[in-house]
Design a protein around this motif. Sequence first.
Motif, PDB file in Angstrom:
ATOM      1  N   MET A 106      16.500  46.305   9.713  1.00  0.00           N
ATOM      2  CA  MET A 106      15.499  47.091  10.189  1.00  0.00           C
ATOM      3  C   MET A 106      14.269  46.966   9.399  1.00  0.00           C
ATOM      4  O   MET A 106      13.138  46.882   9.917  1.00  0.00           O
ATOM      5  CB  MET A 106      16.075  48.507  10.342  1.00  0.00           C
ATOM      6  N   PHE A 107      14.479  47.141   8.034  1.00  0.00           N
ATOM      7  CA  PHE A 107      13.503  47.494   6.963  1.00  0.00           C
ATOM      8  C   PHE A 107      12.508  48.545   7.575  1.00  0.00           C
ATOM      9  O   PHE A 107      11.218  48.360   7.739  1.00  0.00           O
ATOM     10  CB  PHE A 107      12.770  46.059   6.667  1.00  0.00           C
ATOM     11  N   LEU A 108      12.886  49.813   7.414  1.00  0.00           N
ATOM     12  CA  LEU A 108      12.302  51.076   8.092  1.00  0.00           C
ATOM     13  C   LEU A 108      11.119  51.190   6.971  1.00  0.00           C
ATOM     14  O   LEU A 108      11.328  51.154   5.843  1.00  0.00           O
ATOM     15  CB  LEU A 108      13.390  51.969   8.364  1.00  0.00           C
ATOM     16  N   THR A 109      10.086  51.657   7.616  1.00  0.00           N
ATOM     17  CA  THR A 109       8.823  52.300   6.566  1.00  0.00           C
ATOM     18  C   THR A 109       8.026  53.172   7.626  1.00  0.00           C
ATOM     19  O   THR A 109       8.154  53.117   8.673  1.00  0.00           O
ATOM     20  CB  THR A 109       7.752  51.123   6.269  1.00  0.00           C
ATOM     21  N   GLY A 110       7.233  54.169   6.728  1.00  0.00           N
ATOM     22  CA  GLY A 110       6.473  54.999   7.449  1.00  0.00           C
ATOM     23  C   GLY A 110       4.996  54.422   7.628  1.00  0.00           C
ATOM     24  O   GLY A 110       4.434  53.641   6.706  1.00  0.00           O
ATOM     25  N   VAL A 111       4.433  54.564   8.864  1.00  0.00           N
ATOM     26  CA  VAL A 111       3.070  54.329   9.054  1.00  0.00           C
ATOM     27  C   VAL A 111       2.345  55.344   9.866  1.00  0.00           C
ATOM     28  O   VAL A 111       2.963  55.980  10.591  1.00  0.00           O
ATOM     29  CB  VAL A 111       3.038  52.872   9.620  1.00  0.00           C
ATOM     30  N   GLU A 112       1.081  55.426   9.564  1.00  0.00           N
ATOM     31  CA  GLU A 112       0.186  56.379  10.439  1.00  0.00           C
ATOM     32  C   GLU A 112      -0.287  55.608  11.503  1.00  0.00           C
ATOM     33  O   GLU A 112      -0.836  54.618  11.563  1.00  0.00           O
ATOM     34  CB  GLU A 112      -0.860  56.812   9.376  1.00  0.00           C
ATOM     35  N   ILE A 113      -0.117  56.235  12.626  1.00  0.00           N
ATOM     36  CA  ILE A 113      -0.612  55.654  13.897  1.00  0.00           C
ATOM     37  C   ILE A 113      -1.178  56.683  14.711  1.00  0.00           C
ATOM     38  O   ILE A 113      -0.583  57.800  14.963  1.00  0.00           O
ATOM     39  CB  ILE A 113       0.348  54.678  14.672  1.00  0.00           C
ATOM     40  N   ASP A 114      -2.348  56.668  15.103  1.00  0.00           N
ATOM     41  CA  ASP A 114      -3.201  57.816  15.657  1.00  0.00           C
ATOM     42  C   ASP A 114      -2.983  59.095  15.386  1.00  0.00           C
ATOM     43  O   ASP A 114      -2.681  60.047  16.083  1.00  0.00           O
ATOM     44  CB  ASP A 114      -2.869  57.633  17.629  1.00  0.00           C
ATOM     45  N   GLY A 115      -3.152  59.312  14.210  1.00  0.00           N
ATOM     46  CA  GLY A 115      -3.050  60.460  13.494  1.00  0.00           C
ATOM     47  C   GLY A 115      -1.333  61.116  13.344  1.00  0.00           C
ATOM     48  O   GLY A 115      -1.393  62.438  12.919  1.00  0.00           O
ATOM     49  N   LYS A 116      -0.456  60.450  13.724  1.00  0.00           N
ATOM     50  CA  LYS A 116       0.808  60.985  13.289  1.00  0.00           C
ATOM     51  C   LYS A 116       1.448  59.808  12.601  1.00  0.00           C
ATOM     52  O   LYS A 116       1.166  58.750  12.691  1.00  0.00           O
ATOM     53  CB  LYS A 116       1.918  61.052  14.737  1.00  0.00           C
ATOM     54  N   GLU A 117       2.635  60.278  11.856  1.00  0.00           N
ATOM     55  CA  GLU A 117       3.416  59.361  10.979  1.00  0.00           C
ATOM     56  C   GLU A 117       4.443  59.001  11.601  1.00  0.00           C
ATOM     57  O   GLU A 117       5.205  59.887  12.314  1.00  0.00           O
ATOM     58  CB  GLU A 117       3.684  60.202   9.629  1.00  0.00           C
ATOM     59  N   TYR A 118       5.013  57.640  11.747  1.00  0.00           N
ATOM     60  CA  TYR A 118       6.097  57.279  12.443  1.00  0.00           C
ATOM     61  C   TYR A 118       7.039  56.359  11.530  1.00  0.00           C
ATOM     62  O   TYR A 118       6.400  55.890  10.610  1.00  0.00           O
ATOM     63  CB  TYR A 118       5.722  56.378  13.741  1.00  0.00           C
ATOM     64  N   VAL A 119       8.317  56.461  11.581  1.00  0.00           N
ATOM     65  CA  VAL A 119       9.035  55.620  10.974  1.00  0.00           C
ATOM     66  C   VAL A 119       9.392  54.456  11.953  1.00  0.00           C
ATOM     67  O   VAL A 119      10.123  54.442  13.002  1.00  0.00           O
ATOM     68  CB  VAL A 119      10.418  56.228  10.477  1.00  0.00           C
ATOM     69  N   ILE A 120       9.071  53.234  11.621  1.00  0.00           N
ATOM     70  CA  ILE A 120       8.951  51.926  12.208  1.00  0.00           C
ATOM     71  C   ILE A 120      10.052  50.658  11.356  1.00  0.00           C
ATOM     72  O   ILE A 120       9.874  50.857  10.406  1.00  0.00           O
ATOM     73  CB  ILE A 120       7.676  51.744  12.747  1.00  0.00           C
ATOM     74  N   PRO A 121      10.612  50.009  12.393  1.00  0.00           N
ATOM     75  CA  PRO A 121      11.293  48.801  11.622  1.00  0.00           C
ATOM     76  C   PRO A 121      10.193  47.681  11.293  1.00  0.00           C
ATOM     77  O   PRO A 121       9.476  47.414  12.524  1.00  0.00           O
ATOM     78  CB  PRO A 121      12.280  48.538  12.747  1.00  0.00           C
ATOM     79  N   LEU A 122      10.129  47.071  10.425  1.00  0.00           N
ATOM     80  CA  LEU A 122       9.137  46.090   9.927  1.00  0.00           C
ATOM     81  C   LEU A 122       9.931  44.802  10.203  1.00  0.00           C
ATOM     82  O   LEU A 122       9.295  43.585  10.532  1.00  0.00           O
ATOM     83  CB  LEU A 122       8.614  46.139   8.666  1.00  0.00           C
ATOM     84  N   TYR A 123      11.132  44.508  10.264  1.00  0.00           N
ATOM     85  CA  TYR A 123      11.993  43.333  10.329  1.00  0.00           C
ATOM     86  C   TYR A 123      11.919  42.972  12.031  1.00  0.00           C
ATOM     87  O   TYR A 123      12.308  43.963  12.718  1.00  0.00           O
ATOM     88  CB  TYR A 123      13.487  43.627  10.013  1.00  0.00           C
ATOM     89  N   ASN A 124      11.492  42.037  12.018  1.00  0.00           N
ATOM     90  CA  ASN A 124      11.529  41.465  13.610  1.00  0.00           C
ATOM     91  C   ASN A 124      12.621  40.302  13.852  1.00  0.00           C
ATOM     92  O   ASN A 124      12.515  39.241  13.259  1.00  0.00           O
ATOM     93  CB  ASN A 124      10.260  40.822  13.929  1.00  0.00           C
ATOM     94  N   PRO A 125      13.521  40.781  14.634  1.00  0.00           N
ATOM     95  CA  PRO A 125      14.833  40.049  14.763  1.00  0.00           C
ATOM     96  C   PRO A 125      14.682  38.712  15.338  1.00  0.00           C
ATOM     97  O   PRO A 125      15.338  37.570  15.189  1.00  0.00           O
ATOM     98  CB  PRO A 125      16.141  40.703  15.313  1.00  0.00           C
TER      99      PRO A 125
END
Length: 126
Positions: A43-62
């Motif tokens: 997954m390689f999860l990280t936090g990122v701000e998108i449109d004023g909210k913080e999201y936990v997203i996977p940076l790994y693209n399988p």
Amino acid sequence: MIENKNNEARFQKNKSFAQKYHDDVVSSGRIGSDPNVSGDITMFLTGVEIDGKEYVIPLYNPMTGKIEGDPYQMERDGEMKTFYKPTREAIERARGYIRDGLIVGYENPQDAESDRALYYDQVVGK
């Protein structure tokens, strides 16, 4: 059961997404690796701000086997560590997850990291 008492529905939604993502990568045999990261990557999860909210997203693209992030070095706990700033591609993939209702945002990065820290080891089976 580990849970975040502040917002159980959001916690479960985001944990469920991470669990499915991880499981799909493992079952498809597309586990990745990176010279800057020890161990297998699902997954390689990280936090990122998108449109004023913080999201936990996977940076790994399988599909590509790559971390969709630009690496940078930063000191953490007295040693240099490699972190990744999400690329445009990672953010666009995340917008799809948001649009499809698969992940829910947070008001601040601290709440996002708190939830990620609670469910990560459960998801990857540590």
